[in-house]
Design a protein around this motif. Sequence first.
Motif, PDB file in Angstrom:
ATOM      1  N   ALA A  89      57.943  26.291  64.717  1.00 28.21           N
ATOM      2  CA  ALA A  89      57.925  27.668  64.220  1.00 28.21           C
ATOM      3  C   ALA A  89      58.395  28.639  65.296  1.00 28.21           C
ATOM      4  N   GLN A  90      57.914  28.446  66.519  1.00 22.07           N
ATOM      5  CA  GLN A  90      58.329  29.326  67.615  1.00 22.07           C
ATOM      6  C   GLN A  90      59.825  29.185  67.889  1.00 22.07           C
ATOM      7  N   HIS A  91      60.327  27.964  67.813  1.00 18.53           N
ATOM      8  CA  HIS A  91      61.765  27.752  68.013  1.00 18.53           C
ATOM      9  C   HIS A  91      62.567  28.503  66.959  1.00 18.53           C
ATOM     10  N   ALA A  92      62.123  28.420  65.718  1.00 15.27           N
ATOM     11  CA  ALA A  92      62.813  29.129  64.644  1.00 15.27           C
ATOM     12  C   ALA A  92      62.781  30.640  64.877  1.00 15.27           C
ATOM     13  N   LEU A  93      61.652  31.155  65.376  1.00 19.83           N
ATOM     14  CA  LEU A  93      61.545  32.582  65.645  1.00 19.83           C
ATOM     15  C   LEU A  93      62.468  33.009  66.780  1.00 19.83           C
ATOM     16  N   HIS A  94      62.572  32.178  67.820  1.00 15.88           N
ATOM     17  CA  HIS A  94      63.469  32.500  68.936  1.00 15.88           C
ATOM     18  C   HIS A  94      64.926  32.522  68.465  1.00 15.88           C
ATOM     19  N   ILE A  95      65.282  31.550  67.642  1.00 15.09           N
ATOM     20  CA  ILE A  95      66.656  31.492  67.127  1.00 15.09           C
ATOM     21  C   ILE A  95      66.943  32.698  66.237  1.00 15.09           C
ATOM     22  N   GLN A  96      65.984  33.054  65.379  1.00 14.75           N
ATOM     23  CA  GLN A  96      66.165  34.211  64.512  1.00 14.75           C
ATOM     24  C   GLN A  96      66.342  35.488  65.336  1.00 14.75           C
ATOM     25  N   ALA A  97      65.558  35.629  66.402  1.00 16.76           N
ATOM     26  CA  ALA A  97      65.673  36.811  67.252  1.00 16.76           C
ATOM     27  C   ALA A  97      67.037  36.864  67.930  1.00 16.76           C
ATOM     28  N   ALA A  98      67.522  35.710  68.388  1.00 16.60           N
ATOM     29  CA  ALA A  98      68.832  35.663  69.042  1.00 16.60           C
ATOM     30  C   ALA A  98      69.950  35.956  68.045  1.00 16.60           C
ATOM     31  N   SER A 152      43.510  22.974  54.517  1.00 17.73           N
ATOM     32  CA  SER A 152      44.092  24.084  53.769  1.00 17.73           C
ATOM     33  C   SER A 152      45.090  24.855  54.634  1.00 17.73           C
ATOM     34  N   TRP A 153      44.680  25.107  55.878  1.00 17.79           N
ATOM     35  CA  TRP A 153      45.581  25.808  56.793  1.00 17.79           C
ATOM     36  C   TRP A 153      46.858  25.005  57.012  1.00 17.79           C
ATOM     37  N   TRP A 154      46.682  23.702  57.203  1.00 18.57           N
ATOM     38  CA  TRP A 154      47.829  22.835  57.472  1.00 18.57           C
ATOM     39  C   TRP A 154      48.803  22.834  56.295  1.00 18.57           C
ATOM     40  N   ALA A 155      48.265  22.722  55.082  1.00 21.09           N
ATOM     41  CA  ALA A 155      49.121  22.729  53.891  1.00 21.09           C
ATOM     42  C   ALA A 155      49.860  24.060  53.766  1.00 21.09           C
ATOM     43  N   LEU A 156      49.131  25.153  53.995  1.00 18.83           N
ATOM     44  CA  LEU A 156      49.742  26.479  53.875  1.00 18.83           C
ATOM     45  C   LEU A 156      50.781  26.706  54.980  1.00 18.83           C
ATOM     46  N   ALA A 157      50.476  26.233  56.184  1.00 17.90           N
ATOM     47  CA  ALA A 157      51.427  26.385  57.293  1.00 17.90           C
ATOM     48  C   ALA A 157      52.727  25.658  56.990  1.00 17.90           C
ATOM     49  N   ASN A 158      52.631  24.456  56.445  1.00 19.92           N
ATOM     50  CA  ASN A 158      53.830  23.703  56.075  1.00 19.92           C
ATOM     51  C   ASN A 158      54.612  24.416  54.975  1.00 19.92           C
ATOM     52  N   GLU A 159      53.890  24.947  53.991  1.00 21.90           N
ATOM     53  CA  GLU A 159      54.551  25.676  52.901  1.00 21.90           C
ATOM     54  C   GLU A 159      55.323  26.880  53.444  1.00 21.90           C
ATOM     55  N   ARG A 160      54.688  27.617  54.347  1.00 28.31           N
ATOM     56  CA  ARG A 160      55.352  28.801  54.899  1.00 28.31           C
ATOM     57  C   ARG A 160      56.572  28.413  55.734  1.00 28.31           C
ATOM     58  N   MET A 161      56.446  27.329  56.468  1.00 29.47           N
ATOM     59  CA  MET A 161      57.579  26.880  57.277  1.00 29.47           C
ATOM     60  C   MET A 161      58.736  26.477  56.383  1.00 29.47           C
ATOM     61  N   GLN A 162      58.440  25.748  55.311  1.00 36.00           N
ATOM     62  CA  GLN A 162      59.483  25.308  54.389  1.00 36.00           C
ATOM     63  C   GLN A 162      60.125  26.493  53.678  1.00 36.00           C
ATOM     64  N   ALA A 163      59.368  27.568  53.488  1.00 35.27           N
ATOM     65  CA  ALA A 163      59.886  28.761  52.811  1.00 35.27           C
ATOM     66  C   ALA A 163      60.642  29.683  53.763  1.00 35.27           C
ATOM     67  N   GLY A 164      60.695  29.316  55.047  1.00 34.95           N
ATOM     68  CA  GLY A 164      61.411  30.133  56.012  1.00 34.95           C
ATOM     69  C   GLY A 164      60.569  31.195  56.682  1.00 34.95           C
ATOM     70  N   ASP A 165      59.262  31.170  56.442  1.00 34.70           N
ATOM     71  CA  ASP A 165      58.353  32.134  57.053  1.00 34.70           C
ATOM     72  C   ASP A 165      57.788  31.531  58.337  1.00 34.70           C
ATOM     73  N   ALA A 166      58.608  31.497  59.379  1.00 28.78           N
ATOM     74  CA  ALA A 166      58.182  30.889  60.643  1.00 28.78           C
ATOM     75  C   ALA A 166      57.037  31.666  61.275  1.00 28.78           C
ATOM     76  N   ALA A 167      57.044  32.987  61.126  1.00 29.98           N
ATOM     77  CA  ALA A 167      55.967  33.797  61.706  1.00 29.98           C
ATOM     78  C   ALA A 167      54.631  33.470  61.047  1.00 29.98           C
ATOM     79  N   GLY A 168      54.636  33.330  59.736  1.00 34.32           N
ATOM     80  CA  GLY A 168      53.408  32.976  59.034  1.00 34.32           C
ATOM     81  C   GLY A 168      52.917  31.593  59.415  1.00 34.32           C
TER      82      GLY A 168
END
Length: 297
Positions: free
Chosen positions: A61-70, A20-36
């Motif tokens: 996800a961490q890479h996406a967060l670093h890029i967003q911060a930059a 369940s966590w894995w499915a939700l994590a993928n969904e959040r990543m695909q939706a652009g919610d890297a932090a989630g």
Amino acid sequence: MEQANPAPLEPKAPALERASWWALANERMQAGDAAGAAELCARMLAADPQDGEAAQLMNSAQHALHIQAAQAAFPGAIYLDWLRWFHDTLRPANYLEIGVESGASLCFAKPPTRAVGVDPAIQVVHGQEAWCKLFKLTSDEFFAKYDLRRVLQAETLDLAFIDGLHTFDQALKDFMNIERYSCPATVVLFHDVWPVTAITAARERVTTFWPGDTWKVIPILRERRPGLKVFTIPTFPSGLGVVTGLDANDESLWPSFAEIVEQWLPVPVENYLPEMAAHLNAVRNDYVTVSRLLRHY
């Protein structure tokens, strides 16, 4: 008598929870919610540190967060735009690039510029228009083996770009070697001098996006060589340091090199991040501003 098929085994509860966590994590990543996504991956890794899929998604996800911060920290022209601008504006007779990789930045050198690229793992795929010599060596090996004047067929170097190992001591040593071939009008550019998050400034690489501890070279030069003009452009993804006013006869950094490294090696980036703009002598990400600074030296 025909035997009934056995009932399928019920998966264990932790496996269901992980799925369940894995499915939700993928969904959040695909939706652009890297932090989630990162938060859910952290849960999975806490339960199973050997979960390779979770570790891989966490890295993304961490890479996406670093890029967003930059991106949030550095609006405006990106560093490749600036490299093109320096070539177009300065029209250097010659150019040295340390850390060539695919040649994406080396290709900004245009005729009649004579360009030299140094990288132990050169894999140039971008076409080069300028006269160009490539050396598949470390920068230390290159400077030990070659006289840059002879390579360039010129007495001084006009423009250099340091984008090598992402460690401050190597960046500083590259600068020291370059200065021996410089004149006051020489411009040296440093990539990766402005980390936005502490983890990306670790000396040992633990993230995909990794400026390293190169940032330290800017305050070092400002402290040890006050006669230099040193400033930093806040440009995506990790800043661009600019140094001019060099002196080929100034050897003061060489006898102090080991002391400088010993002093700065343990310095944590966390002590500098809150006031990083001041420590790096940041200017506006603006072509007019930088043009004026270069003219005023």
